[in-house]
Design a protein around this motif. Sequence first.
Motif: not given
Length: 114
Positions: A102-107, A1-6, A94-100
């Motif tokens: 729906n795979y972004w954190g809340q920032g 499961q992709v997760q990113l938390v800033e 996020n990754r470079v190049p960016q993920l789609p």
Amino acid sequence: QVQLVESGGGLVQAGGSRRLSCGFSGFSAYVMGWYRQPAGNGRELVARVTTDGTTNYLDSVKGRFTISRDNANKRVYLQMNNLKPEDTGVYYCNRVPQLPQNYWGQGTQVTVSS
């Protein structure tokens, strides 16, 4: 499961500093980046870092921002110094190049007051 938390954003006066942190999981990335999105504008890539530590910066942040990463713990950091009002925005990692989309954190919101 992709997760990113800033985290780490907040209100800071011009000339001040802020350190942003990001934890990510569920994917691997040779290049990770910090993007920012000012209100009413699109996202722009401000800094990127490879797994071996090679970095690149947007011209407007060179000499003020430093990106780093902890590969073992899948974390990325952005040290921001001498902040300016034009640095205001929501910051995302996020990754470079960016993920789609729906795979972004809340920032995390960074607001620089003059």
